[in-house]
Motif scaffolding. Structure first.
Motif, PDB file in Angstrom:
ATOM      1  N   HIS A 193       0.852  -1.202   0.000  1.00 29.55           N
ATOM      2  CA  HIS A 193       0.000   0.000   0.000  1.00 29.55           C
ATOM      3  C   HIS A 193       0.875   1.235   0.000  1.00 29.55           C
ATOM      4  CE1 HIS A 193       0.746   0.584   4.362  1.00 29.55           C
ATOM      5  NE2 HIS A 193       0.627  -0.736   4.454  1.00 29.55           N
ATOM      6  N   TRP A 194       0.270   2.351  -0.433  1.00 27.65           N
ATOM      7  CA  TRP A 194       0.951   3.639  -0.401  1.00 27.65           C
ATOM      8  C   TRP A 194      -0.045   4.765  -0.561  1.00 27.65           C
ATOM      9  CZ3 TRP A 194       4.485   4.417  -5.324  1.00 27.65           C
ATOM     10  CH2 TRP A 194       3.709   4.408  -6.486  1.00 27.65           C
ATOM     11  N   GLN A 195       0.463   5.979  -0.342  1.00 28.35           N
ATOM     12  CA  GLN A 195      -0.308   7.195  -0.573  1.00 28.35           C
ATOM     13  C   GLN A 195      -0.111   7.600  -2.019  1.00 28.35           C
ATOM     14  OE1 GLN A 195      -1.967   8.737   2.089  1.00 28.35           O
ATOM     15  NE2 GLN A 195      -2.912  10.291   0.789  1.00 28.35           N
ATOM     16  N   TYR A 196      -1.224   7.852  -2.722  1.00 24.80           N
ATOM     17  CA  TYR A 196      -1.133   8.266  -4.123  1.00 24.80           C
ATOM     18  C   TYR A 196      -1.933   9.552  -4.271  1.00 24.80           C
ATOM     19  CZ  TYR A 196      -1.356   8.135  -9.229  1.00 24.80           C
ATOM     20  OH  TYR A 196      -1.240   8.440 -10.556  1.00 24.80           O
ATOM     21  N   GLY A 197      -1.221  10.673  -4.411  1.00 24.39           N
ATOM     22  CA  GLY A 197      -1.917  11.957  -4.442  1.00 24.39           C
ATOM     23  C   GLY A 197      -2.613  12.189  -3.115  1.00 24.39           C
ATOM     24  N   LEU A 198      -3.892  12.516  -3.173  1.00 21.16           N
ATOM     25  CA  LEU A 198      -4.667  12.740  -1.954  1.00 21.16           C
ATOM     26  C   LEU A 198      -5.243  11.462  -1.396  1.00 21.16           C
ATOM     27  CD1 LEU A 198      -6.621  15.986  -2.950  1.00 21.16           C
ATOM     28  CD2 LEU A 198      -4.527  15.797  -1.600  1.00 21.16           C
ATOM     29  N   GLY A 199      -5.186  10.386  -2.147  1.00 23.27           N
ATOM     30  CA  GLY A 199      -5.810   9.136  -1.730  1.00 23.27           C
ATOM     31  C   GLY A 199      -4.811   8.029  -1.458  1.00 23.27           C
ATOM     32  N   ARG A 200      -5.343   6.813  -1.276  1.00 29.18           N
ATOM     33  CA  ARG A 200      -4.527   5.655  -0.949  1.00 29.18           C
ATOM     34  C   ARG A 200      -4.871   4.498  -1.874  1.00 29.18           C
ATOM     35  NH1 ARG A 200      -5.317   5.608   5.677  1.00 29.18           N
ATOM     36  NH2 ARG A 200      -3.814   7.261   6.165  1.00 29.18           N
ATOM     37  N   VAL A 201      -3.852   3.686  -2.161  1.00 29.47           N
ATOM     38  CA  VAL A 201      -4.044   2.524  -3.033  1.00 29.47           C
ATOM     39  C   VAL A 201      -3.446   1.304  -2.336  1.00 29.47           C
ATOM     40  CG1 VAL A 201      -3.610   1.506  -5.294  1.00 29.47           C
ATOM     41  CG2 VAL A 201      -3.891   3.984  -5.086  1.00 29.47           C
ATOM     42  N   VAL A 202      -4.194   0.193  -2.377  1.00 30.40           N
ATOM     43  CA  VAL A 202      -3.751  -1.087  -1.821  1.00 30.40           C
ATOM     44  C   VAL A 202      -3.723  -2.105  -2.953  1.00 30.40           C
ATOM     45  CG1 VAL A 202      -4.177  -2.894  -0.116  1.00 30.40           C
ATOM     46  CG2 VAL A 202      -4.816  -0.521   0.391  1.00 30.40           C
ATOM     47  N   ALA A 203      -2.697  -2.941  -2.988  1.00 30.21           N
ATOM     48  CA  ALA A 203      -2.608  -4.017  -3.981  1.00 30.21           C
ATOM     49  C   ALA A 203      -2.519  -5.351  -3.255  1.00 30.21           C
ATOM     50  CB  ALA A 203      -1.393  -3.814  -4.881  1.00 30.21           C
ATOM     51  N   TRP A 204      -3.413  -6.281  -3.614  1.00 29.98           N
ATOM     52  CA  TRP A 204      -3.394  -7.661  -3.120  1.00 29.98           C
ATOM     53  C   TRP A 204      -3.137  -8.534  -4.341  1.00 29.98           C
ATOM     54  CZ3 TRP A 204      -2.906 -10.843   0.800  1.00 29.98           C
ATOM     55  CH2 TRP A 204      -3.444 -12.132   0.765  1.00 29.98           C
ATOM     56  N   THR A 205      -1.957  -9.128  -4.426  1.00 30.58           N
ATOM     57  CA  THR A 205      -1.548  -9.785  -5.663  1.00 30.58           C
ATOM     58  C   THR A 205      -2.093 -11.201  -5.805  1.00 30.58           C
ATOM     59  OG1 THR A 205       0.531 -10.556  -4.678  1.00 30.58           O
ATOM     60  CG2 THR A 205       0.551  -8.400  -5.761  1.00 30.58           C
ATOM     61  N   SER A 206      -2.761 -11.719  -4.791  1.00 29.93           N
ATOM     62  CA  SER A 206      -3.500 -12.966  -4.965  1.00 29.93           C
ATOM     63  C   SER A 206      -4.924 -12.610  -5.374  1.00 29.93           C
ATOM     64  CB  SER A 206      -3.466 -13.780  -3.680  1.00 29.93           C
ATOM     65  OG  SER A 206      -3.969 -15.083  -3.890  1.00 29.93           O
ATOM     66  N   ASP A 207      -5.842 -13.560  -5.350  1.00 30.16           N
ATOM     67  CA  ASP A 207      -7.202 -13.272  -5.807  1.00 30.16           C
ATOM     68  C   ASP A 207      -8.163 -13.144  -4.635  1.00 30.16           C
ATOM     69  OD1 ASP A 207      -7.578 -15.826  -4.916  1.00 30.16           O
ATOM     70  OD2 ASP A 207      -7.999 -16.710  -6.873  1.00 30.16           O
ATOM     71  N   ALA A 208      -9.450 -13.048  -4.934  1.00 34.75           N
ATOM     72  CA  ALA A 208     -10.482 -12.964  -3.901  1.00 34.75           C
ATOM     73  C   ALA A 208     -11.627 -13.915  -4.229  1.00 34.75           C
ATOM     74  CB  ALA A 208     -11.001 -11.533  -3.773  1.00 34.75           C
ATOM     75  N   SER A 209     -11.296 -15.012  -4.854  1.00 32.33           N
ATOM     76  CA  SER A 209     -12.317 -15.981  -5.246  1.00 32.33           C
ATOM     77  C   SER A 209     -12.456 -17.050  -4.164  1.00 32.33           C
ATOM     78  CB  SER A 209     -11.950 -16.647  -6.580  1.00 32.33           C
ATOM     79  OG  SER A 209     -12.843 -17.689  -6.878  1.00 32.33           O
ATOM     80  N   PRO A 210     -13.662 -17.411  -3.770  1.00 30.77           N
ATOM     81  CA  PRO A 210     -13.844 -18.438  -2.725  1.00 30.77           C
ATOM     82  C   PRO A 210     -13.215 -19.776  -3.102  1.00 30.77           C
ATOM     83  CG  PRO A 210     -15.891 -17.269  -3.155  1.00 30.77           C
ATOM     84  CD  PRO A 210     -14.941 -16.846  -4.212  1.00 30.77           C
ATOM     85  N   ALA A 211     -13.126 -20.070  -4.397  1.00 32.85           N
ATOM     86  CA  ALA A 211     -12.531 -21.334  -4.843  1.00 32.85           C
ATOM     87  C   ALA A 211     -11.157 -21.118  -5.454  1.00 32.85           C
ATOM     88  CB  ALA A 211     -13.465 -22.017  -5.855  1.00 32.85           C
ATOM     89  N   GLY A 212     -10.562 -19.946  -5.261  1.00 34.54           N
ATOM     90  CA  GLY A 212      -9.295 -19.626  -5.907  1.00 34.54           C
ATOM     91  C   GLY A 212      -8.108 -19.739  -4.977  1.00 34.54           C
TER      92      GLY A 212
END
Length: 894
Positions: free
Chosen positions: A646-665
């Motif tokens: 994660h980091w600060q980008y401009g006035l906002g924030r960005v998070v990266a999750w490099t795996s997935d979010a699938s219940p079967a993944g």
């Protein structure tokens, strides 16, 4: 050892020195006629003596002095008599000062001041009341004034205090003292005999605003005079929510507590410490308050329907307002997204988003200050064509996979359209077929020995331009590139048969990664693509498509790439085709997809991982990316690849999750209800990205001063266009602890800034409603709260604030003193300049020279022959006739 130092000669009336040259010149002119008949030696001596006498007299009138700097002690003792200092400690400090003055001796210059909220010289006639606040700035400022004198402004200030300032700015006074050559030393009053054990709750740090359901960090700041065991209890609205055993060390102790805030509204938070021993109980607890607002609104953007269903379920269970829509529906402007606090982009290829849609997400974060969580999958990051895109620029990880010394074998099949329409070109560009040939040549050039390449060219029929070939060496690559160069156009367009041929060839190849790239500018009426893609999936063969120009069947090609697990590219410039093809090849050979059991390892301290006890679940895969320098990598693999960043980008924030979010993944264990912290983890990831629950165009604060006797009410207001909101009627309605209310106007102090400082008479919790009006209409409102404790801050200190006292000493070259002998033993800081008057000596010299002047004029000198024409005479020994005496200039005895 300090020694005397000369400072040179000084003049009380230096302007008189300007008369010296004219006076000497006048002497020479007036005396010349009188001494003309004298011998040369006598004449020169006379003129020199008269000039010297006049010079000495003028110098004496200018009153010169000779300066000598002698070291001496110039010390001001500042004694703390504030409320936080006991009578026993005051008596001890006064006795310490008396002994120090005695040991310094009569040749030192000393002064004593006493201070609380104000400072004054001790024994000045008006008694300084004990108690009240501690204003170290006042003490240092008055001490500097007491040090100043015509002889010296340097010296030493010795503070006898506990160092707990509740008013003023001691570091500011320290900087001024250092600039004037003044040192600040200190005597910690903890030396004043055996002190009884004491523990206080000095402060309670709570965010002034939070969202309903937020897990906030509360910090209880405890002061202790010794090593004491205690129990810390934290209550929310009179309900105990945390209790822990703590061992307090002498000085400041900061104890963190994670606290989940419930529904919206005002909430009181109380911290109470119960020590085993304590001398007073009125400072063992402290109440503060916070304003809890509505939970945030989150927009979940998914590439395929239902792929984020479990994540949505978790976020809604946490109280967040979650809306779901396809990522293809991201608007071209940010206006429709202004109602959301954060967006979650789930496994979406960058190639499926237009440049305007990517810009929308960029502005949503950078300029609106909102949050973005990018979740991986087979179509995200590198495989999703993020590299070099606007989306990739926002991420705390680079979508380019790290270079590995080892990599899996690759089988690449290019299916190239060579129909008649490919011979055309836009503007002055080369033909589409020429660019397709160049794309194939560059793609082949990226392959390495052991990789497999196959190229199918098609129009209404297809042919193998390069049959399935394993790369042996550089000669193999050059041979293949020569064959590609001879490709010519002609015929119609039929896509399914060459695609079928490429699939059949790929299915027979033994390679870890198998990928087909289709490049075409036309449309085909073939049917049966879905069945073909299902067979490709069984052999883990992926498909990417490149639509060249708007005449291509863009809808079909986008669908083929989606079902084929690859990327869809669209370009209206033929010159972009080689870049797209090489990008596809680069993604393939770098093997960004890692599918194996992976252990998530904490890499850096991160708020996204707070309150997660125990071990983290394992993952079955992720997309390999490269960490960025300024970003925080919270979780990583054993190979150092980022999993959560994660980091600060401009006035906002960005998070990266490099795996997935699938219940079967890959992340199934992280989403499973079997992991009790699943809800906590995902809600913290999303909630951290959100902005603070305040209006950026109407920022309000109610901040009590450290002493607790005044509060600063402040508003920063902007108009819709971002300019300062000036000249508006701004008010604050304050609800007092006794239930009464008071409205005050906040005058404008600066562009867009309205503030007022008010006296606070009663302890307790205050509620404030800030409002701003345009005419009779209320256009903005915001809530705030603050608390004033009993007793005030002075009664909440224990021990000595050595941190501040050491800062003051180190900033000025001072030190800690324990015994009066420590002060006496140190070298003196100040020097007293003594002036020795020189004018009496000059007058005496002039008086002594006067008889010499008379003697020089009357003294007989040896005779000198004077020749006048044909006659001669003897001077000073022979009588000369009167006419001759007239001629040689002798007039009487002079």
């Amino acid at each position: 050892m300090s020694v005397d130092r000369l400072t040179g000669i000084h003049f009380e009336h230096p302007l008189l020195l300007l008369a010296l040259p004219p006076a000497v010149l006048a002497i020479l002119v007036l005396a010349r006629a009188r001494v003309r008949a004298m011998p040369a030696g006598q004449r020169a001596a006379t003129l020199a003596l008269r000039s010297l006498i006049v010079t000495l007299l003028i110098l004496a009138l200018a009153e010169p002095t000779f300066g000598i700097l002698r070291p001496f002690r110039n010390v001001v003792f500042a004694i703390d008599v504030s409320e936080s200092v006991s009578q026993q400690q005051r008596d001890w400090t006064r006795a310490w000062v008396r002994q120090a003055i005695q040991e310094l001796g009569p040749n030192s210059r000393v002064a004593v001041i006493e201070f609380g909220q104000w400072a004054q010289l001790a024994g000045s006639g008006s008694a300084l009341p004990s108690g009240g606040e501690t204003n170290l700035e006042q003490a240092i400022t008055l001490a500097r004034s007491a040090l100043s004198s015509p002889e010296s402004s340097a010296g030493e200030i010795v503070l006898l205090t506990d160092g707990w300032q509740t008013a003023g700015d001691a570091p500011r006074a320290m900087r001024r003292a250092a600039a004037g050559g003044v040192t600040v030393s200190y005597v910690p009053i903890s030396l004043a005999g055996q002190q009884p054990p004491e523990v206080t709750v000095a402060s309670l740090d709570v965010p002034p605003f939070a969202r309903a359901g937020d897990l906030v960090d509360v910090a209880a700041v405890l002061h202790s005079t010794g090593q004491i065991a205690a129990t810390l209890r934290v209550s929310l609205d009179d309900q105990v929510v945390s209790e822990q055993q703590v061992t307090l060390r002498p000085g400041i102790n900061r104890v963190p507590v994670a606290l989940r805030l419930p529904a919206t509204g005002f909430h009181d938070i109380l911290a109470a410490v119960v020590p085993a021993q304590d001398t007073r109980a009125d400072n063992n607890s402290l109440v503060t308050s916070t304003v809890v607002k509505e939970p945030g609104r989150v927009l979940v953007l998914e590439h395929e329907p239902g792929q984020a269903s479990r994540l949505v379920e978790i976020l809604r269970a946490d109280g967040l307002d979650v809306q779901v829509q396809p990522s293809s529906q991201i608007p071209p402007t940010t206006e429709p997204l202004t109602g959301y606090d954060a967006a979650v982009l789930v496994d979406t290829p960058a190639t499926s988003l237009t440049l305007d849609q990517q810009k929308t997400l960029q502005l949503f974060v950078r300029e609106l200050g909102r949050g973005l969580v990018v979740i991986g999958g087979q179509r995200s990051f590198g495989p999703g064509g993020y590299e070099g895109s606007t989306l990739d620029e926002m991420l705390p990880v680079s979508s380019r996979p790290p270079e590995r010394p080892e990599r899996s074998s690759v089988a690449l099949f290019l299916v190239l359209d060579k129909s008649g329409s490919m011979a055309s070109a836009w503007s002055n560009e080369a033909s589409k077929l020429a660019m397709a040939r160049e794309a194939a040549i560059q793609a082949v050039g990226l392959l390495q020995p052991g990789d497999v390449i196959g190229i199918v060219a098609f129009d209404s029929e297809y042919q193998w331009l390069v049959p399935t070939t394993r790369i042996e060496n550089a000669d193999t690559i050059r041979s293949i590139q020569d064959r590609i160069s001879g490709l010519e156009s002609g015929g119609g367009t039929s896509i399914l048969p060459p695609l079928q041929a490429a699939y059949e060839a790929a299915s027979r190849v033994d390679a870890r990664l198998k990928h087909i790239v289709l490049l075409t500018d036309g449309q085909s009426s073939d049917r049966g693509y879905e069945a073909l893609l299902r067979r490709m999936e069984q052999y883990q063969i992926t498909l990417s498509t490149v639509a060249i120009g708007s005449d291509a069947d863009t809808e079909l090609l986008a669908r083929l790439a989606e079902l084929g697990g690859g990327r869809y590219h669209f370009t209206e410039r033929s010159t972009q085709v080689p870049r797209i093809a090489t990008q596809e090849t680069s993604i393939l050979i770098r093997s960004a997809v890692v599918e194996s059991e992976v252990t998530a390892q904490p890499a850096a301290s991160s708020p996204l991982l707070r309150s997660l006890p125990g071990e983290l679940p394992t993952l079955n895969g992720y997309i390999a990316t490269t960490p960025r320098q300024r970003a925080v990598t919270a979780l990583e693999t054993s190979q150092g690849d980022p999993l959560l960043a994660h980091w600060q980008y401009g006035l906002g924030r960005v998070v990266a999750w490099t795996s997935d979010a699938s219940p079967a993944g890959w992340s199934s264990r992280w989403l499973d209800s079997g992991w009790p912290n699943a809800g906590l983890f995902w809600s913290q990831v999303v909630r951290w990205s959100m902005p603070a629950p305040v209006r950026p165009d109407f920022l309000v604060s109610a901040q009590p001063e450290p002493g607790g006797h005044r509060v600063l009410l402040r508003v920063e207001s902007l108009r819709e266009d971002g300019t300062f909101a000036n000249g508006l009627d701004t008010r604050a309605t304050i609800a007092l602890p006794d239930g009464s209310a008071r409205e005050v106007a906040l005058p404008q102090r600066a562009p867009g800034v309205y503030e007022q400082t008010l006296a606070v008479e009663h302890p307790g919790t205050y509620r404030v409603l800030f409002s701003q009006r345009a005419g009779d209409q209320v256009i903005k409102e915001e809530l705030a709260t603050f608390s004033v404790p009993v007793p005030g801050f002075e009664g909440r200190t224990a021990g000595v604030n050595l941190v501040l006292l050491r800062q003051l000493a180190e900033g000025t070259g001072g030190r800690e003193l324990r015994l009066p002998a420590d002060l006496v033993a140190s070298p003196p800081v100040a020097r007293l300049e003594e002036r020795l008057a020189l004018w009496p000596w000059l007058l005496g010299a002039a008086a002594l020279l006067f008889p010499l002047d008379v003697a020089a004029r009357r003294l007989s000198w040896p005779a000198r022959r004077v020749t006048t024409g044909s006659r001669s005479a003897t001077l000073a020994g022979t009588a000369v006739p009167a006419p001759e005496r007239e001629r040689v200039g002798i007039h009487g005895d002079e």
